[in-house]
Write an enzyme that holds these catalytic residues in place. Structure first.
Site, PDB file in Angstrom:
ATOM      1  N   SER A  65      55.112  71.752  15.442  1.00 54.61           N
ATOM      2  CA  SER A  65      53.977  71.339  15.415  1.00 54.61           C
ATOM      3  C   SER A  65      53.228  72.195  16.549  1.00 54.61           C
ATOM      4  CB  SER A  65      53.762  69.932  15.524  1.00 54.61           C
ATOM      5  OG  SER A  65      52.368  69.550  15.826  1.00 54.61           O
ATOM      6  N   ASP A 277      46.112  72.380  15.173  1.00 52.55           N
ATOM      7  CA  ASP A 277      47.284  72.540  16.119  1.00 52.55           C
ATOM      8  C   ASP A 277      48.228  73.447  15.094  1.00 52.55           C
ATOM      9  OD1 ASP A 277      48.567  71.031  13.640  1.00 52.55           O
ATOM     10  OD2 ASP A 277      49.546  69.593  15.038  1.00 52.55           O
ATOM     11  N   ARG A 497      53.042  52.874  27.217  1.00 43.93           N
ATOM     12  CA  ARG A 497      54.130  52.833  26.232  1.00 43.93           C
ATOM     13  C   ARG A 497      55.192  53.770  26.453  1.00 43.93           C
ATOM     14  NH1 ARG A 497      52.433  56.994  23.002  1.00 43.93           N
ATOM     15  NH2 ARG A 497      54.179  56.451  21.574  1.00 43.93           N
TER      16      ARG A 497
HETATM   17  C1  16G Z   1      53.818  62.733  17.102  1.00 44.80           C
HETATM   18  C2  16G Z   1      53.261  61.875  15.799  1.00 44.80           C
HETATM   19  C3  16G Z   1      51.700  61.689  16.381  1.00 44.80           C
HETATM   20  C4  16G Z   1      52.088  60.766  17.623  1.00 44.80           C
HETATM   21  C5  16G Z   1      52.824  61.573  18.821  1.00 44.80           C
HETATM   22  C6  16G Z   1      52.735  60.650  19.887  1.00 44.80           C
HETATM   23  C7  16G Z   1      53.603  62.420  13.493  1.00 44.80           C
HETATM   24  C8  16G Z   1      53.433  63.276  12.491  1.00 44.80           C
HETATM   25  N1  16G Z   1      53.342  62.866  14.788  1.00 44.80           N
HETATM   26  O1  16G Z   1      53.259  63.920  17.244  1.00 44.80           O
HETATM   27  O2  16G Z   1      51.377  60.801  15.281  1.00 44.80           O
HETATM   28  O3  16G Z   1      50.492  60.647  18.034  1.00 44.80           O
HETATM   29  O4  16G Z   1      54.023  61.713  18.268  1.00 44.80           O
HETATM   30  O5  16G Z   1      53.565  61.316  20.846  1.00 44.80           O
HETATM   31  O6  16G Z   1      53.780  61.031  13.393  1.00 44.80           O
HETATM   32  P1  16G Z   1      54.319  60.442  21.905  1.00 44.80           P
HETATM   33  O7  16G Z   1      54.947  59.229  21.536  1.00 44.80           O
HETATM   34  O8  16G Z   1      55.094  61.377  23.178  1.00 44.80           O
HETATM   35  O9  16G Z   1      52.999  59.826  22.779  1.00 44.80           O
HETATM   36 MG    MG Z   2      50.930  68.672  13.902  1.00 46.75          MG
END
Ligand code: 16G
Ligand code: MG
Length: 542
Positions: A65, A277, A497
């Site tokens: 991604s 993205d 979080r």
């Molecule tokens: C991933 C998730 C996205 C979320 C992000 C949070 C999918 C396809 N993608 O990119 O939805 O906002 O993680 O990242 O589920 P973090 O936990 O590092 O904040």
């Molecule tokens: Mg993506």
């Protein structure tokens, strides 16, 4: 066992480095591309098992991604085009972390637990993004599928949502569309043409859209569609992968986090712009005003535009059905207030991560879900789709017109997962139908200033949250401390979080002014540092 001879033999070609441990996280496995060969092979094996287990086609997408080009990753797609079910995430983690001589034991364990019949056929669709490592890594996936005697179809370069769409089409026997890139284009292009065909008198200026393709797969796919938009949308494509590096100073994540336009886009004041993205499943919009100020229209603004549009159509069509908007704690407080108080919509909050939002959205006739970062889509219940279909046939005049708009909106939306191309076309159609400029859209509500920071701690798991991540339950005293700080800021709100994708704790704060939001984020991150075992220097900006 004799039936696993091929697995044994082939797995030697994709050896796991001893001691390496990885986790199937929010977005599958994701790390430096050099550490993923065995992961890919094993996910090929797992996909072949999951296919037998569900008696359906399973998808495997090779992508990282919005991460840097040097990284890569892999996600499994379940039969209806949704994310892999959580029990199987656990199997995935176990299988990937098994040392070489333990691989068959773990494989047999999954087969036994899920009572998988190995004589069944297995079918797996594989896709990849434009990273230089993706070709070799997707070969490793295909190797895994073959080693377990599965059939595979290699879709080559596709966006993540395109592969989700293929899987869903295949398992619904074409009911959702035709399982090919051409089938995807045709479905979306036709719905877009139908939606925009009665919109009167738009100038070329109104039809112009600048798109930042993040130098990735989204750019390649959009370029194939542009000549077929029949002049209803005039796309200028930037960061199209011809010279720049994937996600480098461009793309939806860069724009959202940095709150500035991508490098290489040639935008003038007032131009309507959007960024995809790296795998085409997120989108954000933006423009800069005459004073040069940057305005971001993120997932919350997109959800507001789409849900307002659909709600109006439902009312006009006389359909009284349950509609909700699903957000996460990151949704700007102004958006939540607007949706609840002004639009009178049901608003739900879930934990971060697309699968959580998707799940809750399924409970409604129309579930609009978006993360603030620009990942989102709309889900329609079968009951509603049927009602719309009937209304298109049985009604006439204004009601039929409205029902047809609804039907084409349903067709334009990729319901399997957030899809930058599909979201973009829907947004463009809505703006055209409503005769709305990007500035008018932006003015629906004003975002509260906000700030995100990250704090490095020795073990981020010490932070435990509840109430859809809006409150912490451990370490002791943290929530009370945050509450105390929030109280001192007008319209203050803050939560922390543990990240699911990075080894950090994330801090979010919003307040009436930018200074106040900045101060609150800083104060909260210091408390996290102190109570949750901060390491390294002072907390850093995101
Ligand atoms: C991933 C998730 C996205 C979320 C992000 C949070 C999918 C396809 N993608 O990119 O939805 O906002 O993680 O990242 O589920 P973090 O936990 O590092 O904040
Ligand atoms: Mg993506």
């Amino acid at each position: 066992m004799a039936q696993f001879e091929e697995v044994s033999k082939k797995s030697e070609l994709h050896p796991k480095p001893v001691g390496m441990v990885q986790q199937y996280g929010t977005a599958g496995f994701r790390t430096h591309a050099d550490h993923l060969d065995h992961v890919m092979f094993r996910m090929g094996l797992l996909a072949a098992l999951r296919s037998r287990n569900t008696k359906a086609t399973i998808g495997v997408m090779v992508t990282a991604s919005h991460n840097p080009e040097e990284d890569n990753g892999v996600k499994l797609i379940d039969p209806m085009g949704e994310m892999l079910t959580p029990v199987w995430e656990v199997y995935a983690t176990r299988l990937v972390n098994a040392e070489q001589d333990h691989l068959l034991t773990v494989l047999e364990d999954v087969i036994e637990k899920e009572s998988i019949d190995l004589t069944q056929e297995a079918h797996v669709f594989v896709g990849k993004d434009t990273r230089s490592s993706s070709a070799r890594l997707s070969e490793a996936v295909l190797d895994g599928v073959t080693a377990l005697r599965g059939h595979s179809k290699d879709y080559g370069l596709v966006t993540t949502p395109q592969l989700h769409y293929m899987v869903c089409c295949c398992n619904t026997r074409g009911e959702y569309g035709q399982a090919s890139v051409e089938g995807y284009y045709r479905k979306l292009l036709q719905a877009f043409a139908e939606l925009t065909k009665h919109v009167p008198n738009r100038t070329d200026d109104q039809k112009c859209l600048l798109v930042d393709g993040a130098n990735g797969i989204g750019a390649l796919k959009l370029r194939e569609m542009v000549p077929r938009l029949q002049g209803e949308l005039l796309v200028s494509l930037f960061c199209d992968g011809t010279s720049g590096k994937l996600n480098h100073q461009c793309g939806a994540d860069f724009v959202k986090v940095q709150q500035k336009s991508p490098k290489g886009i040639d935008m003038k004041a007032g131009d309507r712009c959007c960024s995809f993205d790296g795998d085409g499943d997120r989108i954000v919009y933006y423009y800069s005003d005459a004073e040069g100020h940057f305005h971001l229209l993120d997932g919350d603004k997109i959800a507001t535009l789409i849900s307002t549009f659909l709600k109006e159509l439902l009312t006009q069509a006389g359909l009284d059905l349950k509609m909700a908007v699903v957000q996460t704690a990151y949704a700007n407080g102004s958006s939540t207030r607007y949706l609840q108080d002004t639009m009178k919509l049901i608003v739900k909050c879930t934990k971060t991560g697309v699968k959580h939002l998707h799940h809750v959205a399924q409970e409604f006739d129309i579930g609009v879900y978006f993360e603030a970062n620009g990942h989102g889509t709309v889900l329609f219940s079968k009951v509603l789709e049927e009602k719309i279909r009937r209304l298109c046939k049985d009604s006439d005049g204004e009601r039929r017109r409205v029902a047809t708009l609804l039907k084409n909106s349903v067709d334009l939306i990729n319901q399997t997962v957030g899809d930058a191309i599909s979201d973009m076309l829907l947004i463009e159609a809505i703006l055209a139908i409503r005769g709305m400029t990007v500035q008018q859209w932006d003015a629906i509500y004003t975002d509260l200033p906000n700030r995100q920071l990250k704090v490095k701690v020795s073990d981020r798991r010490v932070i435990e949250t509840t109430d859809a991540e809006r409150k912490t339950v451990s370490p002791a005293g943290l929530q009370e401390a945050i509450d105390g700080l929030v109280e001192k800021h007008r319209q203050g709100r803050s939560f922390v979080r543990p990240s699911g994708t990075e080894d950090v704790v994330r801090v979010y704060a919003e307040a009436e002014t930018q200074e106040s939001a900045d101060a609150l984020a800083h104060e909260v991150s210091l408390v996290v540092y102190r109570l949750a075992g901060g390491v390294g220097g002072e907390p850093k900006p995101l």
